[in-house]
Design a protein around this motif. Structure first.
Motif, PDB file in Angstrom:
ATOM      1  N   LEU B 269       0.965  -1.119   0.076  1.00  0.00           N
ATOM      2  CA  LEU B 269       0.065  -0.092   0.189  1.00  0.00           C
ATOM      3  C   LEU B 269       0.982   1.321  -0.087  1.00  0.00           C
ATOM      4  O   LEU B 269       1.754   1.333   0.515  1.00  0.00           O
ATOM      5  CB  LEU B 269      -0.927   0.046   1.218  1.00  0.00           C
ATOM      6  CG  LEU B 269      -1.995  -1.097   1.151  1.00  0.00           C
ATOM      7  CD1 LEU B 269      -2.366  -1.570   2.838  1.00  0.00           C
ATOM      8  CD2 LEU B 269      -3.126  -0.631   0.392  1.00  0.00           C
ATOM      9  N   SER B 270       0.218   2.278  -0.820  1.00  0.00           N
ATOM     10  CA  SER B 270       1.264   3.687  -0.778  1.00  0.00           C
ATOM     11  C   SER B 270       0.767   4.549   0.380  1.00  0.00           C
ATOM     12  O   SER B 270       1.571   5.432   0.663  1.00  0.00           O
ATOM     13  CB  SER B 270       0.950   4.346  -2.031  1.00  0.00           C
ATOM     14  OG  SER B 270       1.129   3.602  -3.070  1.00  0.00           O
ATOM     15  N   SER B 301       3.940   6.746 -11.659  1.00  0.00           N
ATOM     16  CA  SER B 301       3.461   5.873 -10.355  1.00  0.00           C
ATOM     17  C   SER B 301       4.770   5.589  -9.500  1.00  0.00           C
ATOM     18  O   SER B 301       5.704   5.115 -10.257  1.00  0.00           O
ATOM     19  CB  SER B 301       2.523   4.789 -10.642  1.00  0.00           C
ATOM     20  OG  SER B 301       2.641   4.263  -9.381  1.00  0.00           O
ATOM     21  N   ARG B 302       4.924   5.739  -8.562  1.00  0.00           N
ATOM     22  CA  ARG B 302       6.257   5.228  -7.683  1.00  0.00           C
ATOM     23  C   ARG B 302       5.908   3.761  -7.087  1.00  0.00           C
ATOM     24  O   ARG B 302       6.762   3.207  -6.282  1.00  0.00           O
ATOM     25  CB  ARG B 302       6.334   6.362  -6.603  1.00  0.00           C
ATOM     26  CG  ARG B 302       7.088   7.518  -7.280  1.00  0.00           C
ATOM     27  CD  ARG B 302       7.196   8.537  -5.948  1.00  0.00           C
ATOM     28  NE  ARG B 302       5.619   9.096  -5.688  1.00  0.00           N
ATOM     29  CZ  ARG B 302       4.984   9.176  -4.341  1.00  0.00           C
ATOM     30  NH1 ARG B 302       5.684   8.608  -3.559  1.00  0.00           N
ATOM     31  NH2 ARG B 302       3.663   9.263  -4.387  1.00  0.00           N
ATOM     32  N   ASN B 303       4.599   3.286  -7.318  1.00  0.00           N
ATOM     33  CA  ASN B 303       4.135   2.092  -6.641  1.00  0.00           C
ATOM     34  C   ASN B 303       3.411   1.106  -7.460  1.00  0.00           C
ATOM     35  O   ASN B 303       2.343   1.111  -7.211  1.00  0.00           O
ATOM     36  CB  ASN B 303       3.575   2.365  -5.283  1.00  0.00           C
ATOM     37  CG  ASN B 303       3.373   1.055  -4.377  1.00  0.00           C
ATOM     38  OD1 ASN B 303       3.704  -0.080  -4.875  1.00  0.00           O
ATOM     39  ND2 ASN B 303       2.499   1.028  -3.306  1.00  0.00           N
ATOM     40  N   ALA B 351      -0.556  -5.182 -13.705  1.00  0.00           N
ATOM     41  CA  ALA B 351       0.203  -4.167 -12.872  1.00  0.00           C
ATOM     42  C   ALA B 351      -0.756  -3.544 -12.212  1.00  0.00           C
ATOM     43  O   ALA B 351      -1.736  -2.828 -12.897  1.00  0.00           O
ATOM     44  CB  ALA B 351       1.028  -3.548 -13.748  1.00  0.00           C
ATOM     45  N   VAL B 352      -0.579  -3.081 -10.868  1.00  0.00           N
ATOM     46  CA  VAL B 352      -1.484  -2.489  -9.956  1.00  0.00           C
ATOM     47  C   VAL B 352      -0.831  -1.238  -9.802  1.00  0.00           C
ATOM     48  O   VAL B 352       0.011  -1.049  -9.063  1.00  0.00           O
ATOM     49  CB  VAL B 352      -2.194  -3.411  -9.017  1.00  0.00           C
ATOM     50  CG1 VAL B 352      -3.181  -2.454  -8.301  1.00  0.00           C
ATOM     51  CG2 VAL B 352      -2.788  -4.416  -9.538  1.00  0.00           C
ATOM     52  N   ASN B 353      -1.450  -0.112 -10.076  1.00  0.00           N
ATOM     53  CA  ASN B 353      -0.897   1.260  -9.667  1.00  0.00           C
ATOM     54  C   ASN B 353      -1.517   1.442  -8.404  1.00  0.00           C
ATOM     55  O   ASN B 353      -2.487   2.275  -8.068  1.00  0.00           O
ATOM     56  CB  ASN B 353      -1.434   2.299 -10.477  1.00  0.00           C
ATOM     57  CG  ASN B 353      -0.834   3.554 -10.288  1.00  0.00           C
ATOM     58  OD1 ASN B 353      -0.163   3.769  -9.255  1.00  0.00           O
ATOM     59  ND2 ASN B 353      -0.947   4.644 -10.971  1.00  0.00           N
ATOM     60  N   MET B 354      -0.666   1.450  -7.032  1.00  0.00           N
ATOM     61  CA  MET B 354      -1.303   1.345  -5.803  1.00  0.00           C
ATOM     62  C   MET B 354      -1.321   2.747  -5.360  1.00  0.00           C
ATOM     63  O   MET B 354      -1.894   3.044  -4.292  1.00  0.00           O
ATOM     64  CB  MET B 354      -0.441   0.411  -4.900  1.00  0.00           C
ATOM     65  CG  MET B 354      -0.724  -0.818  -5.094  1.00  0.00           C
ATOM     66  SD  MET B 354      -2.348  -1.332  -5.035  1.00  0.00           S
ATOM     67  CE  MET B 354      -2.616  -1.212  -3.284  1.00  0.00           C
TER      68      MET B 354
END
Ligand code: ADP
Ligand code: MG
Lengths: 309, 369
Positions: B269-270, B301-303, B351-354
């Motif tokens: 989680l971010s 995105s960073r996560n 790929a999930v952009n959290m």
């Protein structure tokens, strides 16, 4: 979906299939239709026969009728009975003909129909677009007017007219008929306006129109069909009324229905049947005219009310 | 204090309260959209602004003046109704100028205003027709003309496009937006269509069952929905709402999601605050466009978290392809490029952009800040 129905291949096949059954439907339809028309024709003749007899006897000299030939066409044609019924026949003790009473009826029926229709429209407008607490109960009570038998209101009405000083006058009769007709006219207009979108009234309010302006400019202009219904209904009922006329306006103020009765009853000596027939047709002529002129709209108006509301 | 102020307003019919303590405001020139499912009280609120419904309690002010007891015609508002509410007995010209006439505007001035509005809406050739001789789209224009000609401080629209067919609806939507940009007037616009709300508004009030669920800019509402209702209502396809358990690994919170086989997937989680939820259930909210194939993932995105899961259904929609996969007991929808290679039945690398994920408290249904 639309691409399917536009498919040129699907078209002929779909159209070809139902043809045989359609043909038999048309044939049985024709037989039924002939039968229906026969029955209708029979009934039409049945209803027209009395009128036909009145008509032919009103243009015969009295001698031909008393001679016993009531069903035959006149051997000698004459408009004399019509002239007599209109202007010289004995009504009660006066030899005035029906004319003054005919005028009485017009003076009674025109304001009575106009006022009751307008008030009915106003009531319908208020009961549907300016709803208030208890409005349905009030409407229910007004509907009672449609079911109260004439006889019940005779004595209270006579008393009221006496107090108002309208006893024996045409205006008294106008009042009676307006009060009595209001239940019906309100019912017509309320049901018609119930189907009229309330958003229009709201739009007019935002546009700055007040209570009466909305009524005149928005509601009344679209009320044609139901106004015709109300006018025909009221006109026929008021013109044909005998009981109220006989009770509240005897003498020279009587409507034509009462005068016709006096014409038939007051002839001393020989009964002039031809004059009586002519008088009866004269007295019925206005309602007949109203039906011929506006009957189409009557049916249409009734339908409009029932379909929408 | 805004140009249009709705303060603590409630509405009751008899003993039934249908609007509960509504607080909204709009600055001058703002496009405020009230959106929510049918029966949530949008029209009622709009009618109260118009003065067509009484205000049970609270206050509505326009340009600093409390209008609770001001007649609709004196509030300096104009309204476009869902049914258009054109006067059937009047011509188009009569419909448009009726309000001016009622306000005592002299004829030459009325005609000038009529010409201007007719030109603006391109209905000059329709002025002598009756409403019954117009198409749906033309009626819509006339209804707008009737509002525009008054040049009011606030325009009120009650689902003005819902009676048009899909294509015309999109065209008129653009046209309304252009009109707003051109005239710069304050607009309150009611719709049940969340796409209309997103495209037109400067601010949105999402309503449900007589409550304002969230009041904010379209971006705020889309990215950070206040609760599960808003999350589910706004967006199409709607946000994936996936039951998950929070764990803490190496000091960072992780969401554990079970798939159909009972196997747990880990998504880092971010949002650091979720560490406090260790061991507890949350509802993870992820928009379909935040789940892609690895090549389509957002480079900003960073996560980005990998997720291997079975594809159940593919729905190509022209520009995008929607891919469904069963996760946490739900069908989770991913939005991919049209040329994505996923096939039904295969195990696919998502790929999930959290960074775009939000978390909700399953009990209160509110977003966890
Ligand atoms: N005149 C009324 N009397 C009683 N309840 C009403 C009345 N008008 C609306 N309501 C109720 O108020 C609620 C909100 O209605 P409305 O504002 O028309 O909803 P929306 O426009 O969001 O679809 C609904 O539950 C409706 O049943
Ligand atoms: Mg509504």
């Amino acid at each position: 979906m639309s691409t399917l129905s536009q498919n040129p291949l699907a078209g002929p096949a779909l159209r070809a299939a139902p043809v045989p059954s359609q043909e038999t439907a048309v044939r049985t339809g024709r037989v039924t239709r002939v039968f229906i028309y026969l029955v209708l024709l029979l009934f039409a003749l049945f209803y027209l026969l009395p009128f036909f007899i009145m008509l032919i006897n009103s243009v015969k000299p009295l001698g031909e009728i008393t001679g016993g030939n009531m069903m035959a066409l006149p051997r000698e044609w004459t408009v004399e009975p019509w002239m007599a019924a209109w202007s010289t026949a004995q009504i009660g003790v006066q030899p005035t003909g029906l004319r003054p009473y005919f005028i009485n009826s017009i003076l009674m029926v025109v304001p009575a129909v106009a006022i009751s229709t307008l008030l009915g429209a106003l009531n319908g407008y208020i009961l549907t677009k300016w709803r208030f607490r208890g409005d349905t109960i009030l409407f229910g009570l007004m509907l009672f007017a449609c079911f109260i038998p004439f006889q019940i209101v005779l004595i209270p009405m006579a008393r009221t007219l006496g107090i108002l000083g309208l006893a024996g006058t045409t205006w008294g009769l106008v009042l009676v008929h307006v009060v009595y007709g209001l239940g019906f006219t309100t019912l017509y207009f309320r049901n018609y306006y119930a189907a009229f979108p309330t958003e229009l009234v709201r739009a007019a309010q935002i546009d700055g129109a007040g209570f009466f302006r909305i009524f005149w400019r928005i509601m009344l202009p679209v009320s044609g069909p139901i106004a015709v219904v109300s006018i025909i209904w009221q006109f026929t009922n008021i013109w044909n009324d005998f009981l109220f006329g006989a009770s509240f306006a005897a003498g020279s103020g009587a409507p034509v229905t009462v005068a016709l009765n006096n014409l038939v009853n007051s002839s001393t000596g020989v009964r002039e049947y031809n004059v009586h027939f002519a008088g009866a047709i004269l007295a019925a002529l206005p309602t007949l005219l109203v039906y011929i002129v506006a009957g189409r709209y009557f049916v249409r108006g009734l339908m409009a009310g029932s379909v929408k509301g | 204090m805004g140009f249009l102020d709705i303060r603590n307003v409630t509405k009751s019919y008899g003993s039934v309260e249908v609007l509960h303590r509504v607080d909204l405001e709009a600055e001058e020139g703002e496009f405020l959209v009230l959106v929510g499912p049918s029966g949530c009280g949008k029209s009622t609120l709009l009618n109260m602004i118009a003065g067509l419904e009484s205000i049970t309690s609270g206050e509505i002010a326009i340009a600093g003046q409390v209008v609770n007891h001001v007649h609709p015609s004196k509030r300096n508002i104009a309204m476009v109704f869902q049914s258009y509410a054109l006067y059937p007995n009047m011509t188009v010209a009569g419909n448009i100028t009726f309000g001016l006439e009622m306000h005592g505007v002299p004829r030459p001035e009325r005609e000038r205003a009529l010409r201007d509005v007719a030109r603006l809406l391109q209905i000059e050739h329709l002025l002598d027709r009756k409403p019954s001789q117009l198409s749906g789209g033309q009626r819509q224009r006339v209804a707008m003309g009737r509002a525009l000609v008054r040049d009011p401080a606030v325009f009120l629209f009650d689902e003005p496009l819902s009676n048009l067919d899909a294509k015309l609806r999109v065209d008129m939507r653009t046209e309304i937006k252009k009109l707003h940009q051109r005239l710069g007037r304050t607009i309150v616009y009611v719709t049940h269509d969340q796409i209309e709300a997103m495209t037109l508004s400067t601010r949105i009030a999402v309503m449900n069952a007589g409550h304002v669920q969230q009041f904010g800019t379209p971006k705020e509402i889309y990215d950070r929905p206040a609760n599960l209702f808003v999350a589910g209502f706004m967006g199409s396809p709607s946000m994936n709402l996936i039951p998950a358990t929070v764990a803490v690994e190496d000091g960072t919170p992780v969401a554990l999601i079970r798939d159909e086989g009972g196997e747990a997937h880990r998504l880092r989680l971010s949002q650091p605050s979720l560490a406090a939820w260790a061991g507890r259930e949350i509802v993870l909210g992820i928009r379909p466009e935040a789940i892609t194939d690895p090549d389509g993932a957002d480079r900003q995105s960073r996560n980005i978290q990998p997720l291997r899961a079975r594809v159940s259904v593919i729905e190509p929609a022209g520009s995008d392809t929607f891919v469904a996969t069963p996760l946490g007991g739900r069908e989770v929808i991913a939005r991919m490029r049209a040329d994505a290679t996923a096939r039904p039945g295969e195990v696919f690398d998502f790929a999930v952009n959290m960074d775009k994920a939000v978390a909700f408290d399953p009990v209160t249904e509110a977003r966890i800040p």
